[in-house]
Design a protein around this motif. Structure first.
Motif, PDB file in Angstrom:
ATOM      1  N   ILE A  80      -6.139 108.899  14.651  1.00 40.43           N
ATOM      2  CA  ILE A  80      -5.089 108.621  15.628  1.00 40.43           C
ATOM      3  C   ILE A  80      -3.966 107.917  14.881  1.00 40.43           C
ATOM      4  CG2 ILE A  80      -4.518 107.549  17.840  1.00 40.43           C
ATOM      5  CD1 ILE A  80      -7.540 107.359  18.385  1.00 40.43           C
ATOM      6  N   PRO A  81      -2.943 108.640  14.446  1.00 43.75           N
ATOM      7  CA  PRO A  81      -1.879 107.997  13.655  1.00 43.75           C
ATOM      8  C   PRO A  81      -1.118 106.986  14.489  1.00 43.75           C
ATOM      9  CG  PRO A  81      -1.292 110.266  14.195  1.00 43.75           C
ATOM     10  CD  PRO A  81      -2.707 110.078  14.628  1.00 43.75           C
TER      11      PRO A  81
ATOM     12  N   ASP B 272       2.656 109.748   7.098  1.00 41.27           N
ATOM     13  CA  ASP B 272       2.941 110.924   6.284  1.00 41.27           C
ATOM     14  C   ASP B 272       1.841 111.972   6.367  1.00 41.27           C
ATOM     15  OD1 ASP B 272       5.474 110.468   5.016  1.00 41.27           O
ATOM     16  OD2 ASP B 272       4.549 108.869   3.872  1.00 41.27           O
ATOM     17  N   PHE B 273       0.600 111.544   6.206  1.00 33.71           N
ATOM     18  CA  PHE B 273      -0.468 112.542   6.134  1.00 33.71           C
ATOM     19  C   PHE B 273      -0.720 113.181   7.489  1.00 33.71           C
ATOM     20  CE2 PHE B 273      -4.796 114.067   4.997  1.00 33.71           C
ATOM     21  CZ  PHE B 273      -4.404 114.811   3.899  1.00 33.71           C
ATOM     22  N   ALA B 274      -0.530 112.438   8.557  1.00 29.53           N
ATOM     23  CA  ALA B 274      -0.663 113.022   9.885  1.00 29.53           C
ATOM     24  C   ALA B 274       0.349 114.139  10.089  1.00 29.53           C
ATOM     25  CB  ALA B 274      -0.477 111.942  10.956  1.00 29.53           C
TER      26      ALA B 274
ATOM     27  N   LEU C  68      -0.911 116.703  13.123  1.00 28.25           N
ATOM     28  CA  LEU C  68      -1.576 115.994  14.208  1.00 28.25           C
ATOM     29  C   LEU C  68      -0.567 115.632  15.287  1.00 28.25           C
ATOM     30  CD1 LEU C  68      -3.946 113.535  12.294  1.00 28.25           C
ATOM     31  CD2 LEU C  68      -4.427 115.832  13.151  1.00 28.25           C
ATOM     32  N   PRO C  69      -1.009 115.561  16.548  1.00 26.24           N
ATOM     33  CA  PRO C  69      -0.091 115.176  17.621  1.00 26.24           C
ATOM     34  C   PRO C  69       0.521 113.802  17.366  1.00 26.24           C
ATOM     35  CG  PRO C  69      -2.143 116.040  18.524  1.00 26.24           C
ATOM     36  CD  PRO C  69      -2.359 115.888  17.052  1.00 26.24           C
ATOM     37  N   ARG C  70       1.773 113.642  17.740  1.00 26.69           N
ATOM     38  CA  ARG C  70       2.450 112.361  17.534  1.00 26.69           C
ATOM     39  C   ARG C  70       2.149 111.367  18.644  1.00 26.69           C
ATOM     40  NH1 ARG C  70       8.500 114.017  15.291  1.00 26.69           N
ATOM     41  NH2 ARG C  70       7.779 115.254  13.498  1.00 26.69           N
TER      42      ARG C  70
ATOM     43  N   SER D 229       5.119 115.283   3.210  1.00 31.47           N
ATOM     44  CA  SER D 229       6.022 114.193   3.557  1.00 31.47           C
ATOM     45  C   SER D 229       5.635 112.950   2.777  1.00 31.47           C
ATOM     46  CB  SER D 229       5.948 113.914   5.065  1.00 31.47           C
ATOM     47  OG  SER D 229       6.687 112.766   5.418  1.00 31.47           O
ATOM     48  N   VAL D 230       6.618 112.277   2.186  1.00 31.74           N
ATOM     49  CA  VAL D 230       6.377 111.040   1.442  1.00 31.74           C
ATOM     50  C   VAL D 230       7.338 109.979   1.954  1.00 31.74           C
ATOM     51  CG1 VAL D 230       6.333 109.921  -0.794  1.00 31.74           C
ATOM     52  CG2 VAL D 230       5.640 112.316  -0.605  1.00 31.74           C
ATOM     53  N   GLY D 231       6.800 108.892   2.486  1.00 33.79           N
ATOM     54  CA  GLY D 231       7.638 107.825   3.008  1.00 33.79           C
ATOM     55  C   GLY D 231       8.524 108.272   4.153  1.00 33.79           C
ATOM     56  N   GLY D 232       8.100 109.320   4.876  1.00 28.66           N
ATOM     57  CA  GLY D 232       8.896 109.856   5.978  1.00 28.66           C
ATOM     58  C   GLY D 232       9.884 110.926   5.561  1.00 28.66           C
TER      59      GLY D 232
END
Length: 318
Positions: A91-92, A98-100, A105-107, A203-206
Motif C-alpha cells: 500500500i504505497p 517510485d516503485f509503486a 499500483l493504484p494511487r 521512475s526515480v525520485g518522482g
C-alpha cells in the motif's frame, strides 16, 4: 470452519502525511472479510519493519506493508532473509512511491489495499548491494541523489528530467567528482564521475524519463546511468543532451547500459543512496541482480496494460 490465512500488516504511520490513519479500520475490515487473521505491526524506528519481518514473517501466508519506498526496502530486505518465500502486498503511502509507479499500483489507498490481497503474483528482481544490503529499485551516488527527493513534485512535473540535472548543479565548482573504476561483464570504465545510478524502475525520485531504456522488472538486468565530470559549461550542456539520447546513441559524458552485475572501486569513500535512504559510505561496491526473488501482488496484466496506455496518452497530450 476453514482455517484463517495469516497476514502480517506492517505500517509506517508517518509516511505520506499519515493517510493510513484515516483508512486503517476500513483496511482491517476488508482483510478480515477476505479470510485473513491480521497481525499489525506499527514501525517505531529505523529497521523496525525489517526486524518485524524476520521475527514474524516466516509463519505468515502474506505480508502487506504500508509506507514509502524506504519502508518497502526494509520489508523486502527482511523477506530476502526468510527461509521460504512469502507473497507481498504493498500500500504505497510515501511522498514519492517510485516503485509503486513502476508496478502500476493504484494511487488511492483503499484500491491499493484491496490489490494487496486480490492482485496477481508478479516476481520482481531485487538488487544485492555489497554483502549486507538490498535495494528494490535504485542504488545511486553523486551530485543529484538528494535533489530527486527534495525537489517538489509539481516542479518535477513542469520541468522534467533536464531540471533534475540542472537543479543539482548550481555551479561547476559545487560538483563533487569521484575517481572510479567501474566494471561489469560488458565493459570497464575509468575516470572522474559525478553521478551514477543502478535501477530497476521507470521512475526515480518522482521523475519519469531518467531511464530511457525499456524497463522490465523481472528480466535479471539493471539499467545503469553514469555521468562523467564536466569541465566546462558546454560539457554540462552536453550532459543534458546525452540524457535525452536513446541507449544505442552514444555520448562522451553519459553512459547508459544494462547489466546484471557491477563492481565499483573509488579512491575515496563515496556516500550511496538505496531506495531513497542512506546506504552507507564505501570505497568498494559490488551490485548484483537477483532475478525474480519476491512475489508482489499487482493489478492484472490487462489492467496494467490499460493503465500504461492511458498514461502514455496523457503524456502525449500534455
Amino acid at each position: 470452519m476453514a482455517k484463517k490465512k495469516q497476514m502480517l500488516l506492517i505500517i509506517n504511520p508517518r509516511s505520506g502525511r499519515e493517510k493510513i490513519r484515516l483508512k486503517l479500520l476500513d483496511i482491517l475490515d476488508a482483510y478480515t472479510g477476505a479470510g485473513y487473521q491480521v497481525q499489525v505491526h506499527v514501525t517505531q524506528k529505523a529497521l523496525d519493519a525489517r526486524n518485524a519481518v524476520l521475527k514474524y514473517g516466516a509463519k505468515k501466508d502474506l505480508i502487506v506493508c504500508s509506507g514509502g519506498d524506504g519502508t518497502l526496502n526494509e520489508v523486502i530486505s527482511g523477506m530476502m532473509e526468510l527461509a521460504k518465500p512469502v507473497s507481498l502486498g504493498y500500500i504505497p503511502a510515501g511522498s514519492t512511491n517510485d516503485f509503486a509507479s513502476s508496478l502500476r499500483l493504484p494511487r488511492q489507498m483503499m484500491p491499493a489495499a484491496l490489490n494487496a490481497v486480490n492482485g496477481s503474483p508478479y516476481a520482481i528482481d531485487i538488487g544485492h548491494f555489497c554483502e549486507d544490503r538490498y535495494f528494490v529499485y535504485v542504488a545511486g551516488f553523486g551530485a543529484f541523489t538528494e535533489v530527486s527527493y527534495l525537489t517538489p513534485q509539481d516542479k518535477k512535473n513542469l520541468l522534467g528530467h533536464q531540471a533534475y540535472i540542472l537543479e543539482g548543479v548550481k555551479s561547476l565548482a559545487s560538483i563533487k567528482s569521484y575517481s572510479m573504476k567501474i566494471s561489469c561483464p560488458e565493459e570497464t570504465l575509468e575516470g572522474e564521475f559525478i553521478y551514477g545510478m543502478v535501477t530497476n524502475t521507470v521512475s526515480v525520485g518522482g521523475f519519469k524519463g531518467l531511464v530511457n531504456q525499456n524497463v522490465a522488472l523481472n528480466d535479471g538486468l539493471f539499467e545503469v546511468l553514469l555521468i562523467r565530470t564536466p569541465k566546462t559549461p558546454l560539457e554540462l550542456s552536453s550532459i543534458v543532451t546525452g540524457l535525452l539520447l536513446r541507449e544505442e546513441e552514444k555520448s562522451d559524458l553519459v553512459y547508459k547500459f544494462k547489466t546484471n552485475r557491477l563492481t565499483i572501486h573509488t579512491q575515496e569513500p563515496v556516500d550511496w543512496v538505496l531506495d531513497g535512504e542512506f546506504g552507507g559510505t564505501r570505497t568498494d561496491v559490488v551490485i548484483q541482480n537477483l532475478p525474480q526473488q519476491i512475489l508482489m501482488l499487482c493489478p492484472p496484466a490487462a489492467d496494467t496494460q490499460k493503465h500504461a496506455e492511458k498514461t502514455e496518452n496523457n503524456e502525449n497530450n500534455c
